[in-house]
Each structure stands twice: as structure tokens, then as C-alpha cells.
Design a protein around this motif. Structure first.
Motif, PDB file in Angstrom:
ATOM      1  N   TRP A  66       0.828  -1.212   0.000  1.00 54.20           N
ATOM      2  CA  TRP A  66       0.000   0.000   0.000  1.00 54.20           C
ATOM      3  C   TRP A  66       0.859   1.256   0.000  1.00 54.20           C
ATOM      4  O   TRP A  66       0.527   2.249  -0.654  1.00 54.20           O
ATOM      5  CB  TRP A  66      -0.940   0.001   1.203  1.00 54.20           C
ATOM      6  CG  TRP A  66      -0.258   0.136   2.539  1.00 54.20           C
ATOM      7  CD1 TRP A  66       0.156  -0.864   3.359  1.00 54.20           C
ATOM      8  CD2 TRP A  66       0.096   1.366   3.196  1.00 54.20           C
ATOM      9  NE1 TRP A  66       0.764  -0.357   4.489  1.00 54.20           N
ATOM     10  CE2 TRP A  66       0.737   1.008   4.422  1.00 54.20           C
ATOM     11  CE3 TRP A  66      -0.058   2.711   2.886  1.00 54.20           C
ATOM     12  CZ2 TRP A  66       1.220   1.954   5.312  1.00 54.20           C
ATOM     13  CZ3 TRP A  66       0.419   3.674   3.778  1.00 54.20           C
ATOM     14  CH2 TRP A  66       1.048   3.295   4.963  1.00 54.20           C
ATOM     15  N   LEU A  67       1.991   1.206   0.724  1.00 53.12           N
ATOM     16  CA  LEU A  67       2.870   2.361   0.771  1.00 53.12           C
ATOM     17  C   LEU A  67       3.591   2.546  -0.564  1.00 53.12           C
ATOM     18  O   LEU A  67       3.793   3.682  -1.023  1.00 53.12           O
ATOM     19  CB  LEU A  67       3.881   2.204   1.904  1.00 53.12           C
ATOM     20  CG  LEU A  67       4.820   3.380   2.155  1.00 53.12           C
ATOM     21  CD1 LEU A  67       4.033   4.665   2.403  1.00 53.12           C
ATOM     22  CD2 LEU A  67       5.748   3.087   3.331  1.00 53.12           C
ATOM     23  N   ARG A  68       3.968   1.440  -1.199  1.00 53.01           N
ATOM     24  CA  ARG A  68       4.613   1.533  -2.517  1.00 53.01           C
ATOM     25  C   ARG A  68       3.679   2.163  -3.533  1.00 53.01           C
ATOM     26  O   ARG A  68       4.092   2.983  -4.351  1.00 53.01           O
ATOM     27  CB  ARG A  68       5.065   0.151  -2.982  1.00 53.01           C
ATOM     28  CG  ARG A  68       6.193  -0.444  -2.157  1.00 53.01           C
ATOM     29  CD  ARG A  68       6.901  -1.553  -2.921  1.00 53.01           C
ATOM     30  NE  ARG A  68       5.996  -2.624  -3.290  1.00 53.01           N
ATOM     31  CZ  ARG A  68       5.764  -3.710  -2.549  1.00 53.01           C
ATOM     32  NH1 ARG A  68       6.363  -3.837  -1.366  1.00 53.01           N
ATOM     33  NH2 ARG A  68       4.935  -4.653  -2.962  1.00 53.01           N
ATOM     34  N   ARG A  69       2.395   1.780  -3.473  1.00 53.92           N
ATOM     35  CA  ARG A  69       1.428   2.359  -4.405  1.00 53.92           C
ATOM     36  C   ARG A  69       1.218   3.846  -4.131  1.00 53.92           C
ATOM     37  O   ARG A  69       1.119   4.654  -5.060  1.00 53.92           O
ATOM     38  CB  ARG A  69       0.096   1.603  -4.320  1.00 53.92           C
ATOM     39  CG  ARG A  69       0.137   0.212  -4.937  1.00 53.92           C
ATOM     40  CD  ARG A  69      -1.265  -0.344  -5.101  1.00 53.92           C
ATOM     41  NE  ARG A  69      -1.884  -0.618  -3.815  1.00 53.92           N
ATOM     42  CZ  ARG A  69      -1.827  -1.783  -3.175  1.00 53.92           C
ATOM     43  NH1 ARG A  69      -1.157  -2.790  -3.715  1.00 53.92           N
ATOM     44  NH2 ARG A  69      -2.430  -1.956  -2.024  1.00 53.92           N
ATOM     45  N   LEU A  70       1.148   4.218  -2.857  1.00 54.06           N
ATOM     46  CA  LEU A  70       0.952   5.622  -2.498  1.00 54.06           C
ATOM     47  C   LEU A  70       2.137   6.471  -2.964  1.00 54.06           C
ATOM     48  O   LEU A  70       1.951   7.548  -3.562  1.00 54.06           O
ATOM     49  CB  LEU A  70       0.776   5.741  -0.981  1.00 54.06           C
ATOM     50  CG  LEU A  70       0.537   7.154  -0.435  1.00 54.06           C
ATOM     51  CD1 LEU A  70      -0.769   7.714  -0.983  1.00 54.06           C
ATOM     52  CD2 LEU A  70       0.516   7.136   1.091  1.00 54.06           C
ATOM     53  N   LEU A  71       3.335   6.001  -2.712  1.00 48.09           N
ATOM     54  CA  LEU A  71       4.525   6.741  -3.137  1.00 48.09           C
ATOM     55  C   LEU A  71       4.653   6.745  -4.654  1.00 48.09           C
ATOM     56  O   LEU A  71       5.126   7.722  -5.240  1.00 48.09           O
ATOM     57  CB  LEU A  71       5.768   6.131  -2.499  1.00 48.09           C
ATOM     58  CG  LEU A  71       5.939   6.425  -1.009  1.00 48.09           C
ATOM     59  CD1 LEU A  71       7.038   5.570  -0.412  1.00 48.09           C
ATOM     60  CD2 LEU A  71       6.245   7.897  -0.793  1.00 48.09           C
ATOM     61  N   GLY A  72       4.234   5.658  -5.278  1.00 45.26           N
ATOM     62  CA  GLY A  72       4.257   5.621  -6.742  1.00 45.26           C
ATOM     63  C   GLY A  72       3.358   6.693  -7.339  1.00 45.26           C
ATOM     64  O   GLY A  72       3.720   7.342  -8.326  1.00 45.26           O
ATOM     65  N   ALA A  73       2.193   6.903  -6.726  1.00 47.12           N
ATOM     66  CA  ALA A  73       1.281   7.950  -7.205  1.00 47.12           C
ATOM     67  C   ALA A  73       1.909   9.330  -7.021  1.00 47.12           C
ATOM     68  O   ALA A  73       1.814  10.194  -7.906  1.00 47.12           O
ATOM     69  CB  ALA A  73      -0.050   7.865  -6.452  1.00 47.12           C
TER      70      ALA A  73
END
Length: 223
Positions: A51-58
Motif C-alpha cells: 500500500w505504501l509503494r502504491r501511495l509513493l508511486g502515485a
């Protein structure tokens, strides 16, 4: 016949000096903050939960795929609509920090992903925790691999501060425009500003390339 009067611009040296001071000040504040943000982001994108990887990716995609000036305007003009009013200088620092953090995150993540898996396993065999492994084993060689790219990105952010004059931050381009408005010497004012930016870029690159191996990742090892 075209005549140039550079002395008319240089006579405004206190204004130019103030602009240089603001440009350097913004960069000196935004750079360490941006590098910390980039380091935390790179670690999270490489080792964090999904979830954190996706948030930072955005966050990274948003900042890397929109113009810096639009980001700056959103922070300075858009946030007041939400009740967050910032000074031009603070808005400039935030915009520069977020921009450097996004680009630096991807640059540093590439260095982290190039770290051999054996180094991670060796650190774990020595009973090092995740934070110790990252800070002592993974981060220094990763920084060494990508330091030239990070240096270039820091300089790009410094040069990008020129658009901060659009929100009345009194950096170098603001000073050049103000001098031009006073004496109508547009070519001379822009030429001198260009020369100063060039000198600042060369000096910053040399300083960063000198400081990197001495303070951030150690001297390259030759075997």
C-alpha cells in the motif's frame, strides 16, 4: 546601431546579490529536505508494504509528470482555498522539496535495486536490523552509484527556482526582471542573470561531487 550597457545592470549589484542569496538560500534549504524525502521514499518503494509503494508511486508519477510551475501555483494559490496560506518563500521551498523528493526517489531507488542480494543477506547474517542494513550496508554504495544523477537533479531544482519569481519570491530571476523594469536593459539583465546561473551551476556541481565521497558514501574503493 545596437549598444549595450552592462554597467547599468551591474550598478544594481545589491539587488543582484540579494537575488543570488535567495536562490542559494532556497536551494540550501530544499536540497537536504528533498534528499531526506527521496531516501525515505526510495526505501519505502524498495522495501515497504504494497500500500505504501502504491501511495509513493502515485506521488512520484504526479510530480514527475506535471510542470514545476503548476505545482508551485497549486501550493501558493490553490492551498489557500483549503485554508492553508503560505508565504512566497515557504511555498517555493515546499515545491522545490517535493519536486526533488520525487525525482530523487526514483534515482535512488535505481541505485538500491542494483545492490546485490548477497549484501542484504550478509547484513542479516550479522544480525543487523532492517534500518541498520539499509543505512550502513545498502544506502552508501547506492548513493555512490547514483550521485552524479542526484547532483544533476539538485542543480535542475536550483535552476528551476527561477520560476519562483512568478509568486514574488525575490530570487535571481526576480532581481533581473526588476532591474529590467527600471532601466529597460532587457538583454543585459538577462545575460548577466544567465552568466550568474551558469557560474552557480558549475560551482554547485563541483562542490557536490567533492562532498559526496567525503560526507555521504565514502571514497570509491578500488580492488
Amino acid at each position: 546601431m545596437i549598444s549595450f550597457d552592462f554597467l547599468a545592470v551591474l550598478a544594481e549589484w545589491p539587488l543582484l546579490l540579494r537575488g543570488v542569496a535567495w536562490t542559494l538560500g532556497l536551494t540550501l534549504v530544499a536540497t537536504p529536505l528533498g534528499l531526506v524525502l527521496a531516501t525515505l521514499g526510495a526505501w519505502a518503494r524498495a522495501c515497504g508494504p504494497a500500500w505504501l509503494r502504491r501511495l509513493l508511486g502515485a506521488y512520484v508519477e504526479l510530480l514527475r509528470n506535471t510542470p514545476f510551475i503548476v505545482q508551485l501555483f497549486f501550493i501558493f494559490f490553490g492551498l489557500p482555498a483549503l485554508g492553508v496560506k503560505l508565504s512566497p518563500e515557504l511555498a517555493s521551498v515546499i515545491a522545490m522539496t517535493l519536486n526533488l523528493g520525487a525525482y530523487g526517489c526514483e534515482i535512488l531507488r535505481a541505485g538500491i535495486q542494483a545492490t546485490p542480494r548477497g549484501q542484504w543477506e550478509a547484513a542479516q547474517s550479522l544480525a543487523l536490523g532492517p534500518a541498520q542494513t539499509f543505512l550502513r550496508v545498502v544506502l552508501p554504495p547506492s548513493l555512490q552509484r547514483v550521485w552524479p544523477a542526484l547532483t544533476s537533479q539538485i542543480i535542475i531544482v536550483m535552476l528551476g527556482s527561477a520560476v519562483c519569481s512568478q509568486i514574488s519570491t525575490e530570487e535571481l530571476s526576480y532581481a533581473a526582471n526588476l532591474i529590467h523594469s527600471r532601466n529597460f536593459r532587457a538583454f543585459e539583465a538577462v545575460f548577466i542573470a544567465l552568466a550568474i546561473y551558469l557560474a552557480l551551476s558549475i560551482a554547485a556541481r563541483r562542490l557536490l561531487m567533492w562532498a559526496g565521497p567525503r560526507f555521504f558514501f565514502g571514497s570509491p574503493r578500488h580492488g
